[in-house]
Design a protein around this motif. Sequence first.
Motif, short mmCIF file in Angstrom:
data_model
loop_
_atom_site.label_atom_id
_atom_site.label_comp_id
_atom_site.label_asym_id
_atom_site.label_seq_id
_atom_site.Cartn_x
_atom_site.Cartn_y
_atom_site.Cartn_z
N ARG A 21 -6.56 8.30 5.09
CA ARG A 21 -6.45 6.85 5.30
C ARG A 21 -6.79 6.12 4.01
O ARG A 21 -6.07 5.22 3.59
CB ARG A 21 -7.40 6.40 6.42
CG ARG A 21 -7.35 4.91 6.68
CD ARG A 21 -8.33 4.50 7.79
NE ARG A 21 -8.26 3.09 8.05
CZ ARG A 21 -8.86 2.15 7.33
NH1 ARG A 21 -9.62 2.50 6.30
NH2 ARG A 21 -8.74 0.87 7.63
N LEU A 25 -4.13 3.86 1.82
CA LEU A 25 -4.38 2.45 1.53
C LEU A 25 -4.47 2.19 0.03
O LEU A 25 -3.94 1.18 -0.47
CB LEU A 25 -5.65 1.99 2.23
CG LEU A 25 -5.58 1.91 3.76
CD1 LEU A 25 -6.92 1.53 4.35
CD2 LEU A 25 -4.48 0.94 4.21
N ALA A 56 -0.67 3.43 11.62
CA ALA A 56 -1.55 2.41 11.03
C ALA A 56 -1.11 2.07 9.61
O ALA A 56 -1.13 0.89 9.21
CB ALA A 56 -2.99 2.89 11.05
N ALA A 57 -0.71 3.08 8.84
CA ALA A 57 -0.26 2.83 7.47
C ALA A 57 1.03 2.01 7.48
O ALA A 57 1.19 1.08 6.67
CB ALA A 57 -0.05 4.16 6.75
N LYS A 58 1.93 2.32 8.39
CA LYS A 58 3.19 1.55 8.50
C LYS A 58 2.89 0.10 8.88
O LYS A 58 3.43 -0.83 8.29
CB LYS A 58 4.09 2.22 9.55
CG LYS A 58 5.47 1.64 9.67
CD LYS A 58 6.38 2.22 8.63
CE LYS A 58 7.84 1.92 8.94
NZ LYS A 58 8.73 2.48 7.96
N LYS A 59 1.99 -0.08 9.83
CA LYS A 59 1.61 -1.43 10.27
C LYS A 59 0.94 -2.20 9.14
O LYS A 59 1.21 -3.38 8.93
CB LYS A 59 0.69 -1.33 11.49
CG LYS A 59 0.36 -2.65 12.12
CD LYS A 59 -0.45 -2.46 13.38
CE LYS A 59 -0.74 -3.79 14.03
NZ LYS A 59 -1.44 -3.65 15.29
N SER A 60 0.08 -1.54 8.40
CA SER A 60 -0.61 -2.16 7.28
C SER A 60 0.39 -2.59 6.20
O SER A 60 0.28 -3.69 5.64
CB SER A 60 -1.64 -1.19 6.70
OG SER A 60 -2.33 -1.75 5.63
N ALA A 61 1.35 -1.73 5.92
CA ALA A 61 2.39 -2.07 4.93
C ALA A 61 3.20 -3.27 5.41
O ALA A 61 3.45 -4.22 4.64
CB ALA A 61 3.29 -0.87 4.67
N GLU A 62 3.61 -3.25 6.66
CA GLU A 62 4.42 -4.35 7.21
C GLU A 62 3.65 -5.67 7.21
O GLU A 62 4.22 -6.72 6.96
CB GLU A 62 4.91 -4.00 8.61
CG GLU A 62 5.97 -2.93 8.62
CD GLU A 62 6.32 -2.42 10.01
OE1 GLU A 62 5.62 -2.76 11.00
OE2 GLU A 62 7.30 -1.66 10.09
N ALA A 63 2.35 -5.62 7.47
CA ALA A 63 1.53 -6.83 7.47
C ALA A 63 1.50 -7.47 6.09
O ALA A 63 1.28 -8.67 5.97
CB ALA A 63 0.12 -6.51 7.94
N ARG A 64 1.73 -6.67 5.07
CA ARG A 64 1.75 -7.17 3.69
C ARG A 64 3.18 -7.36 3.19
O ARG A 64 3.41 -7.48 1.99
CB ARG A 64 1.03 -6.18 2.78
CG ARG A 64 -0.45 -6.05 3.08
CD ARG A 64 -1.08 -4.99 2.17
NE ARG A 64 -2.51 -4.92 2.35
CZ ARG A 64 -3.12 -4.07 3.17
NH1 ARG A 64 -2.42 -3.23 3.89
NH2 ARG A 64 -4.43 -4.07 3.26
#
Length: 100
Positions: A21, A25, A56-64
């Motif tokens: 993780r 990130l 979670a990594a995909k969601k984190s990327a999309e949020a940015r």
Amino acid sequence: MDSPTLAIEGELTIYRAAELRETLLAALAAAPDGDLTLDLSAVTEFDSAGVQLLMAAKKSAEARSRALRLVRHSPSVLDGFQVLDLAGHFGDPLTPPPSH
């Protein structure tokens, strides 16, 4: 410009989830254009914690407003994606690594 590639080797399981993780990130943050490609060809084991980590990594990327691409899916990853019907969730074509 091509996005940088991070190769994940070995287990993508609960035993390495915390370590991976932080690695994911950091790689997303360091990518010059913010996009990142994950090479999964050397993943030897894949469990539900690995699935959660990728989600979670995909969601984190999309949020940015960034892209996280998954490529060269190992047999372990392909099996997990097929059993859980996850290919559509990630939106990347399932691309196994070339056979030797």
